[in-house]
Design a protein around this motif. Structure first.
Motif, PDB file in Angstrom:
ATOM      1  N   UNK A 167      -4.689 -16.254  -9.872  1.00  0.00           N
ATOM      2  CA  UNK A 167      -3.444 -15.546  -9.599  1.00  0.00           C
ATOM      3  C   UNK A 167      -3.750 -14.484  -8.553  1.00  0.00           C
ATOM      4  N   UNK A 168      -2.692 -13.858  -8.041  1.00  0.00           N
ATOM      5  CA  UNK A 168      -2.919 -12.830  -7.023  1.00  0.00           C
ATOM      6  C   UNK A 168      -2.336 -11.492  -7.462  1.00  0.00           C
ATOM      7  N   UNK A 169      -2.957 -10.425  -6.954  1.00  0.00           N
ATOM      8  CA  UNK A 169      -2.526  -9.060  -7.248  1.00  0.00           C
ATOM      9  C   UNK A 169      -2.284  -8.370  -5.919  1.00  0.00           C
TER      10      UNK A 169
ATOM     11  N   UNK B  58      -2.014  -8.003   2.320  1.00  0.00           N
ATOM     12  CA  UNK B  58      -3.327  -8.089   1.688  1.00  0.00           C
ATOM     13  C   UNK B  58      -3.147  -8.301   0.188  1.00  0.00           C
ATOM     14  N   UNK B  59      -3.901  -9.246  -0.336  1.00  0.00           N
ATOM     15  CA  UNK B  59      -3.818  -9.556  -1.762  1.00  0.00           C
ATOM     16  C   UNK B  59      -5.215  -9.707  -2.335  1.00  0.00           C
ATOM     17  N   UNK B  60      -5.300  -9.464  -3.634  1.00  0.00           N
ATOM     18  CA  UNK B  60      -6.539  -9.821  -4.328  1.00  0.00           C
ATOM     19  C   UNK B  60      -6.325 -11.136  -5.045  1.00  0.00           C
ATOM     20  N   UNK B  61      -7.246 -12.052  -4.867  1.00  0.00           N
ATOM     21  CA  UNK B  61      -7.203 -13.267  -5.662  1.00  0.00           C
ATOM     22  C   UNK B  61      -8.066 -13.039  -6.894  1.00  0.00           C
ATOM     23  N   UNK B  62      -7.477 -13.286  -8.058  1.00  0.00           N
ATOM     24  CA  UNK B  62      -8.196 -13.088  -9.314  1.00  0.00           C
ATOM     25  C   UNK B  62      -8.830 -14.418  -9.723  1.00  0.00           C
ATOM     26  N   UNK B  63     -10.127 -14.463  -9.657  1.00  0.00           N
ATOM     27  CA  UNK B  63     -10.827 -15.707  -9.958  1.00  0.00           C
ATOM     28  C   UNK B  63     -11.727 -15.471 -11.166  1.00  0.00           C
ATOM     29  N   UNK B  64     -11.337 -16.038 -12.308  1.00  0.00           N
ATOM     30  CA  UNK B  64     -12.111 -15.857 -13.529  1.00  0.00           C
ATOM     31  C   UNK B  64     -13.373 -16.717 -13.471  1.00  0.00           C
TER      32      UNK B  64
ATOM     33  N   UNK C   9      -9.943  -6.051 -13.968  1.00  0.00           N
ATOM     34  CA  UNK C   9     -11.324  -5.649 -14.233  1.00  0.00           C
ATOM     35  C   UNK C   9     -11.549  -5.283 -15.679  1.00  0.00           C
ATOM     36  N   UNK C  10     -10.520  -4.687 -16.307  1.00  0.00           N
ATOM     37  CA  UNK C  10     -10.704  -4.182 -17.664  1.00  0.00           C
ATOM     38  C   UNK C  10     -10.691  -5.300 -18.687  1.00  0.00           C
ATOM     39  N   UNK C  11      -9.878  -6.315 -18.448  1.00  0.00           N
ATOM     40  CA  UNK C  11      -9.773  -7.395 -19.417  1.00  0.00           C
ATOM     41  C   UNK C  11     -10.549  -8.592 -18.921  1.00  0.00           C
ATOM     42  N   UNK C  12     -11.633  -8.888 -19.571  1.00  0.00           N
ATOM     43  CA  UNK C  12     -12.448 -10.024 -19.190  1.00  0.00           C
ATOM     44  C   UNK C  12     -13.229  -9.761 -17.919  1.00  0.00           C
ATOM     45  N   UNK C  13     -14.040 -10.741 -17.548  1.00  0.00           N
ATOM     46  CA  UNK C  13     -14.794 -10.597 -16.301  1.00  0.00           C
ATOM     47  C   UNK C  13     -14.025 -11.261 -15.187  1.00  0.00           C
TER      48      UNK C  13
ATOM     49  N   UNK D 123      -2.647  -5.704 -12.045  1.00  0.00           N
ATOM     50  CA  UNK D 123      -3.309  -4.760 -11.157  1.00  0.00           C
ATOM     51  C   UNK D 123      -4.809  -4.999 -11.206  1.00  0.00           C
ATOM     52  N   UNK D 124      -5.494  -4.434 -10.218  1.00  0.00           N
ATOM     53  CA  UNK D 124      -6.948  -4.564 -10.158  1.00  0.00           C
ATOM     54  C   UNK D 124      -7.569  -3.968 -11.413  1.00  0.00           C
TER      55      UNK D 124
END
Lengths: 361, 264
Positions: free
Chosen positions: A352-354, A276-282, A233-237, A228-229
């Motif tokens: 990854x995507x959320x 709609x998806x969020x792409x998680x880009x570290x 957001x909570x774990x790492x940047x 999840x978003x």
């Protein structure tokens, strides 16, 4: 194998405020489990319920298969390491550690042996006769840990025990805690709001938010595949790119973000076009270069801020419509990024995507 | 010269302090000096010095008995007041009890009620319940008077106690009784020792309540009062000096204990 701790649909509320809502959680024996979340997420309440200091409004708590929901703290086989240690100020280190053993009715010889054995484990043999006020913060921490371990609890509960220590000592203690857990083979249930602590020590992290479990898994999974978003957001940047699915191809989805097409690993989801998806880009997955990369996702951007952090440089790169991307750059790569204009690139499989829970297509 | 004027406020403060000290100590010093006078009446000048009065006091059976009686009453009332006071303080900090402010106000009342009023009301009370005057009544009166001081001292200490200590004891297997005796009480100890010494001094010092509640056996203040009525003599000065030295020493020790407790 039967779990050592089970929260069975546990709810706890104070007046109208629901601290823990329908918590279901099983903890395997011998694991280092961390409850992670912001303050007020219900992690401490859950720990205090397991310790016996709070009674749930509904649901059951099982310890080693036995229902302990209404058993008082002195009758349960769990011990807590308190946030401010709560060492008895008038008792010596040895007496503090012996306290629980004496109440268990052990004879003096066995108490003496056990206390010495525990002091040895944390190299505090020479401090047995000192008072807590004569110890450093790290030493008090160790004594509190040994006092709680002494009666051989089924589960050791740790309530943000490292938060009073300075940064360097905290890192040392993280390693020490983990090694003590491995040496003793005890089940540790650790509560913290510090994601770094959680990632360093845990076998399993339970991310909590607003009284519920947000996600549960090993540190790698939570970091690499946040569900999840909130978790991302909570774990790492994280950089989160809200995108629309254009199409899928095998395990990869093609998405449109601000008119730019990017690809991302689907991460177990089955998105349809239009979702709609969020792409998680570290930040560390981003590769910044002066020249356009030949493969993978790439976006043109401008460097807005550079923050030198010693072993890396943190860049804020403005892309597209003004979105800021946070990127980590290795010192050897930073030298070639002289100008403002650069390319931001990354491989689709490093993201990854959320799902966007709030979107209704 | 400029400096002297600049320092004027400080200089005057220092002067006032010394004046106060003189005012405080001069009467006591005179009283003590008279106890060494080798003559039968209390007045200047002191021609010859002697320790005879002390020797006489130490052999005075009445005086020694009164001392013992006072100490016995002090011990009993202190024990009762400390137990009661600690219990009330625990009640005031306990969770989930209503009207804690009222309990506190009531517990503190005896400390502010004028001694005479409290003595008269206690006298009326014991005669209402058909309690004879004498030892038990005096102990009762002194206890009531001392409780507020124990409550306040115990409460101050309890409020500085980390809430987790009792939780930790419970967590390690102690029931609430064991937790109280093994953790809370030792934590309270410095405050209670200070409070007990204070109670002892209050009791030894008390005249009004003892006067109204007492029987025929005199406590120390009553004995001295009776002797003064028979005319001043250096013997009384010697008695008073002994009492002063002992109580001052005990009081200072109590102060030292509470100070040490505060710094820990």
């Amino acid at each position: 194998m039967q779990p050592v701790v089970q929260f069975d649909n546990v709810t706890k509320s104070y007046g109208k405020h629901v601290a823990v809502e329908n918590l279901n959680l099983s903890i395997e024996a011998g694991k280092f489990v961390t409850l992670l979340g912001p303050s007020g997420c219900g992690k401490s309440t859950s720990l205090r319920m397991l310790g016996g200091f709070e009674t749930p409004n509904s649901g059951r708590i099982l310890l080693g298969g036995k229902d302990v929901t209404r058993v008082p703290p002195n009758k349960r086989n769990v011990n807590i390491v308190f946030q401010d240690y709560a060492l008895f100020p008038h008792m010596s280190v040895a007496k503090n550690i012996a306290f629980g053993l004496e109440l268990k009715g052990l004879d003096n010889q066995r108490i003496h042996r056990r206390v010495n054995e525990l002091l040895e484990l944390v190299q505090l043999q020479d401090y047995a006769k000192r008072l807590p006020s004569e110890l450093s913060g790290g030493q008090r921490q160790r004594v509190a840990l040994m006092r709680a371990l002494a009666p051989d609890p089924e589960v050791l509960l740790l309530d943000e025990p490292l938060s009073a220590l300075d940064a360097k000592l905290r890192q040392q203690m993280q390693i020490e805690l983990k090694s003590i857990q491995e040496k003793t083979g005890k089940t540790f249930m650790f509560v913290t709001h510090d994601q770094e602590e959680a990632l360093t020590m845990s076998d399993t992290i339970v991310v909590m938010n607003k009284g519920k479990i947000e996600q549960m898994g090993d540190p790698n999974t939570l970091y690499g595949r946040p569900g999840s978003v909130f978790v991302a957001n909570f774990i790492g940047e994280t950089n989160l790119l809200r995108s629309t699915v254009v199409g899928t191809e095998g395990e990869t989805a093609a998405l449109s973000w601000n008119g730019i097409t990017i690809k991302a690993a689907q991460g177990g989801l089955t998105p349809k076009a239009g979702d709609h998806l969020y792409v998680v880009l570290r930040p560390e997955a981003i590769h910044c270069s002066a020249a356009e990369p030949t493969s993978g996702n790439r976006i043109k951007g401008k460097i807005r801020h550079r923050v030198f952090k010693g072993n890396h440089t943190s860049l804020s790169v403005e892309v597209g419509d003004g979105t800021m991307l946070n990127a980590l750059v290795h010192p050897s790569d930073v030298t070639q990024l002289n100008g403002e204009d650069i390319w931001v690139g990354w491989k689709p499989e490093t993201t990854t995507v959320i799902p966007d829970r709030h979107a209704h297509n | 010269m400029r400096n002297m004027f600049a320092d004027a406020p400080r200089t005057s403060l220092t002067a006032i302090y010394w004046a106060f000290l003189l005012y405080l100590l001069l009467p006591l010093t005179l009283m003590m000096a008279m106890s060494f006078k080798d003559a039968n009446f209390v007045a200047f000048p002191i021609g010859e010095w002697t320790l005879d009065w002390y020797a006489k006091v130490m052999q005075d059976k009445q005086f020694l008995e009164a001392c013992l009686y006072s100490v016995m009453i002090a011990a009993c009332s202190t024990l009762a007041a400390t137990t009661l006071g600690t219990w009330i303080a625990m009640l005031i900090v306990a969770e989930g009890i209503k009207g804690q402010i009222i309990i506190f106000a009531l517990a503190c009342l005896p400390a502010v009620v004028p001694g005479m009023i409290s003595a008269i009301s206690l006298r009326i009370f014991i005669s209402t319940i058909d309690m004879p005057t004498g030892t038990a009544a005096i102990i009762l009166g002194h206890t009531v008077h001392a409780v507020p001081f124990v409550v306040v001292m115990a409460l101050t200490r309890l409020r500085s106690m980390p809430g987790n200590l009792v939780d930790a004891a419970r967590d390690l297997g102690a029931d609430s009784v064991v937790a109280f005796f093994r953790v809370t009480l030792p934590y309270l100890k410095p405050a209670l020792v200070g409070g007990m010494i204070f109670c002892v001094l209050l009791s030894i010092d008390d005249f009004v309540r003892t006067f109204f509640l007492g029987g025929y056996r005199p406590t120390l203040p009553m004995l001295i009062f009776a002797k003064v009525q028979g005319g001043m003599s250096p013997e009384i000065n010697a008695m008073a000096t002994l009492v002063l030295v002992v109580t001052a020493a005990v009081g200072l020790y109590a102060e030292y204990l509470t100070r040490r407790a505060r710094t820990r």
